[in-house]
Design an enzyme around this catalytic site. Structure first.
Site, PDB file in Angstrom:
ATOM      1  N   LYS A 326       0.833  -1.216   0.000  1.00 62.25           N
ATOM      2  CA  LYS A 326       0.000   0.000   0.000  1.00 62.25           C
ATOM      3  C   LYS A 326       0.855   1.249   0.000  1.00 62.25           C
ATOM      4  CE  LYS A 326      -3.909   2.223   0.228  1.00 62.25           C
ATOM      5  NZ  LYS A 326      -3.351   3.490  -0.251  1.00 62.25           N
ATOM      6  N   GLU A 327       1.962   1.216   0.710  1.00 63.03           N
ATOM      7  CA  GLU A 327       2.799   2.414   0.833  1.00 63.03           C
ATOM      8  C   GLU A 327       3.630   2.673  -0.420  1.00 63.03           C
ATOM      9  OE1 GLU A 327       2.898   4.705   2.952  1.00 63.03           O
ATOM     10  OE2 GLU A 327       1.969   3.950   4.786  1.00 63.03           O
TER      11      GLU A 327
END
Length: 475
Positions: A326-327
């Site tokens: 996600k990051e």
């Protein structure tokens, strides 16, 4: 049409939201919806997939596969969520569907009379022949096509006395058994281990561990990109239809799927996905090492580091991998417009606080070390605050994204308005409301305005990936 089908789904099946958004559902009339009819929950389709290149796999943290992407497109059009369950034993994918483990099964399944007796099928997504998988002769690169054909089996009748390895409950087993009986041949049909995938069987032929197996031609063509010493041009069947299996009695879902496949097959959406996997496969996979990563069940090429540092803080490494996805999408050189850097998108000040200098922040080992230490720090802080720690990891993830202060504000608001400050669903409701002046100006709020939609979606998305990874990779 889209909304009509959504209404049909909601009226036809039991109500429940996704695992990360549980609410009370309205009880259904017992005589209107028999429990056996469908495992579909309101707004969610549970799909059983095999862990193979045509069905479902994970590369660099991203779920892929022709049938996975087709199911995702279907669910997007129907406004429903997709939940994946990987069935490691291909022999049991139909049994799992019949027993109620899911709503639909997608594993490059051939429509056969035997299967149609226990499940329904969608219209075909693909058409393919069954072909014999065998090795090219030694020195084939220097041979003409006719020289190669003189040294391989081009007529299935020549399988007399040969060993052919196939899954016992597959359509391949049925086909070769029937062919052997019809032609009075003695073919040694060897049932393979249920844990052995089609991809692995083909690799075993390429390596000389076994001599023959059978596969659908579409799969064989895909895998020949990685094993050029395979000969796949000997057909064992006429053209057959490959489709999704649906539990019998689930008429509403069957109707929805039938309508959608008939509408989309051969159109732009279908062709884009088909070409990605069957026409331009080298572009999608690129290298043989990439393929072996898929076979081994890896999520990324930094799994070892993620496992090492996740173990130090007693977190499931697949959850940390989901956060990294996600990051940064596993890009160690990722940078945000706000100054966050590296795999876990750390600000230099945060990285320094956990022992990593600015010139080390793009080093995967250092970045993951600092990021997991930050997660652990948040975990310890919240353990001292929450009375009920059931949802603590959701609180930690939200705090990692938006800051602990905003999450504590939302807890105070939840408590003030009579909700449970230790329940993530209640607290996330007030995180969303922290963009409203009525709430961010409340006296119990210390950190002011927050665009709460971001951390709430952040937690939801990470947990979605975690669920996918949990079905794919071992803990």
């Amino acid at each position: 049409m889209k909304r009509i089908w959504q209404l049909i789904l909601i009226l036809s099946v039991t109500g429940c939201t996704t695992p990360n958004q549980r609410t009370e559902s309205t009880p259904q009339q017992a005589d209107s919806i028999p429990e056996k009819v469908s495992f579909v929950k309101q707004g969610k389709l549970v799909a059983l997939l095999s862990n193979e290149l045509t069905s479902y796999y994970v590369v660099k943290g991203q779920p892929r596969g022709f049938e996975y992407e087709m199911l995702r497109a279907f669910c997007k059009d129907m406004d429903i969520d997709l939940e994946i369950k990987v069935i490691p034993d291909f022999n049991h994918i139909i049994d799992s569907l019949v027993s109620g483990a899911g709503d639909i099964a997608a594993g490059n399944l051939t429509i056969t009379g035997e299967r149609m007796a226990v499940v329904d099928f969608s219209p075909p997504l693909l058409e393919s022949r069954q072909v014999l998988i065998q090795r090219m002769p030694e020195g084939f690169k220097r041979m003409s096509h006719s020289q190669i054909e003189a040294r391989v089996i081009t007529n299935p009748l020549d399988l007399e006395g040969k060993k052919v390895h196939v899954h016992k409950n597959s359509s391949f087993y049925t086909r070769i058994r029937n062919y052997s009986q019809e032609n009075a041949l003695h073919i040694d049909i060897v049932p393979t281990s249920p844990e052995t995938t089609m991809d692995q069987l083909i690799e075993m032929v390429s390596k000389g561990e076994i001599d023959y197996t059978i596969a659908d031609e579409n799969v064989a063509k895909m895998l020949r990109n990685f094993y050029p010493n395979l000969y796949i041009e000997t057909p064992l069947s006429l053209t057959q239809r490959i489709a999704w299996a649906i539990r019998k009695g689930n008429d509403s879902l069957n109707h929805m799927v039938t309508e959608w496949v008939n509408t989309n097959r051969g159109k732009a959406k279908y062709n884009v996905i088909y070409n990605k996997y069957f026409k331009y496969r080298r572009l999608a996979m690129q290298t043989e090492n990439y393929f072996h990563t898929v076979q081994q069940g890896d999520i990324s090429d930094i799994d070892r580091l993620i496992k090492e540092y996740s173990a130090e803080i007693n977190w499931d490494w697949r959850l940390v991998a989901a956060l990294i996805n996600k990051e940064s999408k596993f890009n160690p050189y990722a940078e945000s417009p706000y100054g966050a850097k590296g795999l876990m998108q750390l600000l230099p000040t945060t990285a320094a606080r956990f022992g990593v200098n600015p010139d080390e922040i793009f080093t995967p080992q250092k970045n993951i070390m600092a990021g997991t230490r930050f997660l652990n720090w948040l975990d310890i802080r919240l353990e001292g605050i929450l009375d009920d720690t059931t949802d603590i990891q959701k609180f930690v993830l939200a705090s990692y994204n938006v800051g602990l202060g905003h999450v504590l504000d939302a807890r105070r608001l939840a408590k003030k308005y009579g909700k449970d400050p230790d329940n993530w669903e209640d607290v996330s409701e007030f995180l969303l409301k922290k963009s409203n002046p009525k709430y961010y100006s409340d006296p119990v709020v210390k950190y002011g305005y927050c665009r709460g939609k971001e951390p709430v979606n952040y937690v939801r998305k990470i947990l979605e990936y975690y669920n996918l990874y949990s079905m794919y990779a071992a803990a």
